[in-house]
Motif scaffolding. Structure first.
Motif, short mmCIF file in Angstrom:
data_model
loop_
_atom_site.label_atom_id
_atom_site.label_comp_id
_atom_site.label_asym_id
_atom_site.label_seq_id
_atom_site.Cartn_x
_atom_site.Cartn_y
_atom_site.Cartn_z
N PHE A 72 0.73 -1.68 -0.28
CA PHE A 72 0.06 -0.37 -0.54
C PHE A 72 1.09 1.71 0.21
CE2 PHE A 72 -3.84 -2.71 1.45
CZ PHE A 72 -4.67 -2.12 0.52
N PRO A 73 1.53 1.53 0.54
CA PRO A 73 2.50 3.01 0.73
C PRO A 73 3.14 3.35 0.13
CG PRO A 73 2.74 1.61 3.06
CD PRO A 73 2.27 0.51 1.82
N ASP A 74 3.96 2.06 -1.11
CA ASP A 74 4.39 2.74 -2.75
C ASP A 74 3.61 2.72 -3.78
OD1 ASP A 74 7.57 3.47 -1.55
OD2 ASP A 74 6.95 0.96 -1.13
N GLY A 75 2.26 1.80 -2.77
CA GLY A 75 1.30 1.71 -4.17
C GLY A 75 -0.07 2.94 -4.25
N GLU A 76 0.35 3.58 -3.49
CA GLU A 76 -0.57 4.71 -2.89
C GLU A 76 -0.44 5.88 -3.58
OE1 GLU A 76 -3.53 4.17 -1.86
OE2 GLU A 76 -3.90 2.90 -0.30
N ARG A 77 1.35 6.13 -3.52
CA ARG A 77 2.62 7.08 -4.33
C ARG A 77 2.03 7.19 -5.40
NH1 ARG A 77 5.43 6.90 0.83
NH2 ARG A 77 6.81 5.02 0.35
N PHE A 78 2.09 5.68 -6.06
CA PHE A 78 2.09 5.27 -7.45
C PHE A 78 1.05 5.81 -7.76
CE2 PHE A 78 0.85 2.76 -10.85
CZ PHE A 78 1.87 2.67 -12.13
N PHE A 79 -0.69 6.12 -6.90
CA PHE A 79 -1.78 6.20 -7.36
C PHE A 79 -1.72 8.11 -7.43
CE2 PHE A 79 -2.92 2.33 -6.40
CZ PHE A 79 -2.50 1.47 -6.51
N ILE A 80 -1.21 8.88 -6.85
CA ILE A 80 -1.15 10.00 -6.67
C ILE A 80 -0.25 10.45 -7.67
CG2 ILE A 80 -0.55 11.69 -5.05
CD1 ILE A 80 -0.95 9.90 -2.16
N GLN A 81 0.91 9.68 -7.85
CA GLN A 81 1.56 10.38 -8.89
C GLN A 81 1.28 10.32 -10.37
OE1 GLN A 81 4.90 8.39 -8.49
NE2 GLN A 81 5.91 9.42 -7.13
N CYS A 82 0.24 9.02 -10.53
CA CYS A 82 -0.79 9.09 -12.13
C CYS A 82 -1.68 9.82 -12.63
CB CYS A 82 -0.46 7.64 -11.92
SG CYS A 82 0.87 6.30 -11.85
N VAL A 83 -2.06 10.07 -11.25
CA VAL A 83 -3.70 11.26 -11.14
C VAL A 83 -3.16 12.23 -11.48
CG1 VAL A 83 -5.39 12.09 -10.78
CG2 VAL A 83 -5.00 9.64 -9.72
N ARG A 84 -1.99 12.63 -10.81
CA ARG A 84 -1.30 13.82 -10.89
C ARG A 84 -1.28 14.76 -12.59
NH1 ARG A 84 1.61 15.56 -5.04
NH2 ARG A 84 -0.13 16.51 -3.68
N ASP A 85 -0.52 13.45 -12.71
CA ASP A 85 0.49 13.68 -14.24
C ASP A 85 -0.35 14.68 -14.98
OD1 ASP A 85 2.80 12.11 -13.51
OD2 ASP A 85 2.01 10.44 -14.42
N TYR A 86 -2.25 14.15 -14.73
CA TYR A 86 -3.03 14.81 -15.77
C TYR A 86 -3.83 16.09 -15.17
CZ TYR A 86 -2.64 11.45 -18.77
OH TYR A 86 -1.61 10.44 -19.59
#
Length: 292
Positions: A50-64
């Motif tokens: 979860f911790p690294d997964g959640e950071r990944f999700f945040i980054q991928c949404v923030r790309d847009y």
């Protein structure tokens, strides 16, 4: 239109709650799920993701984020980011407890971070966002199912049960954010959307089971083969935990799917009202589901 929301459906508000104190430093048994090593380590293994997964999700949404013109969606992205950040913080504390049991948490998370960094560097933003939307769908349908069938967690330690229910509530609240950014902003089409889910459907259980295998070795569980057989039946057998998810999971492959078209919300409402009445007591809110 693909992904449109029918008029009778309404979104839930995304509530930016601070991660509650679940008492993770207390006297929690190693196998906190009714003494069952497989069930315990299934959820423990997901926590390591979860911790690294959640950071990944945040980054991928923030790309847009800079391309979002809808102020409501932009606000939802902000609230999604806050919730995911709180999940990462709480699960990091949870994982520190697992590390003290001899599990190679640092090694596992370093390997996971390497995989996620590779995806971010080698694949397009639209592809990683499609993985994110798929993962958000998976966590949301698990949350819907666990709240609809709270007896699944009946033998779990109340503190950890409360943690996963709180996490699940927030996954339900923001379950459409990554999907809406994917559809409305990134303009991801049907084929890429379902391929993202197919990819996630392979790598998510694969990573979970690999981590579990390490954990069960650390635990020196006798007859690991039998433990795996019984555990996999609990997950995928008739009436199994994951088997119950199949109709909701398969709905993602429908051309007109949208996250707010499915999901039982009665238990969510019961949790939220109990949580608010009790001054943010996540354990009391979780217990209210079992009593009902």
């Amino acid at each position: 239109m693909d992904g449109s929301i029918p008029p009778e459906q309404t979104r839930q508000n995304i509530v930016p709650r601070k991660g509650p104190d679940f008492g993770l430093d207390g006297d929690i048994a190693r196998h906190w799920f009714g003494g069952d090593a497989f069930k315990t380590r299934f959820f423990d293994a997901m926590s390591l993701l979860f911790p690294d997964g959640e950071r990944f999700f945040i980054q991928c949404v923030r790309d847009y984020r800079d391309q979002i013109r809808d102020p409501e969606l932009l606000a939802q992205v902000k609230e999604f980011t806050y919730q995911e950040g709180q999940h990462g913080m709480v699960h990091t504390m949870y994982n520190e407890r697992i590390a003290r049991q001899g599990v190679a948490v640092d090694k596992v998370t370093k390997l996971l971070r390497g995989v996620l960094d590779w995806e971010r560097s080698k694949l397009s933003a639209s592809w990683t966002l499609s993985f994110t939307a798929a993962a958000e769908h998976m966590t949301a349908i698990m949350a819907h199912s666990f709240m609809k069938h709270p007896e699944v967690f009946e033998k779990a330690d109340p503190r950890i049960r409360a943690l996963y229910v709180w996490h699940g509530v927030e996954e339900i609240e923001h379950k459409a954010v990554a999907y809406d950014v994917m559809k409305k902003v990134a303009k991801v089409g049907y084929l890429q959307r379902v391929l993202g889910m197919m990819y996630l459907s392979i790598v998510f259980p694969l990573h979970t089971f690999m981590i579990m295998n390490h954990m069960l070795k650390v635990d020196a569980v006798p007859n690991r083969f039998g433990t795996w057989l019984r555990g996999l039946w609990w997950l995928y057998g008739v009436g199994g935990v994951m088997t119950r998810l199949m109709p909701h999971y398969l709905a993602y492959y429908l051309p007109g799917y949208h996250p707010w078209k499915a999901g039982q919300m009665d238990s969510y409402e019961r949790w939220r009202s109990t949580f608010e009445r009790n001054g943010g007591d996540a354990i009391a809110a979780s217990e209210a589901l079992l009593i009902a």
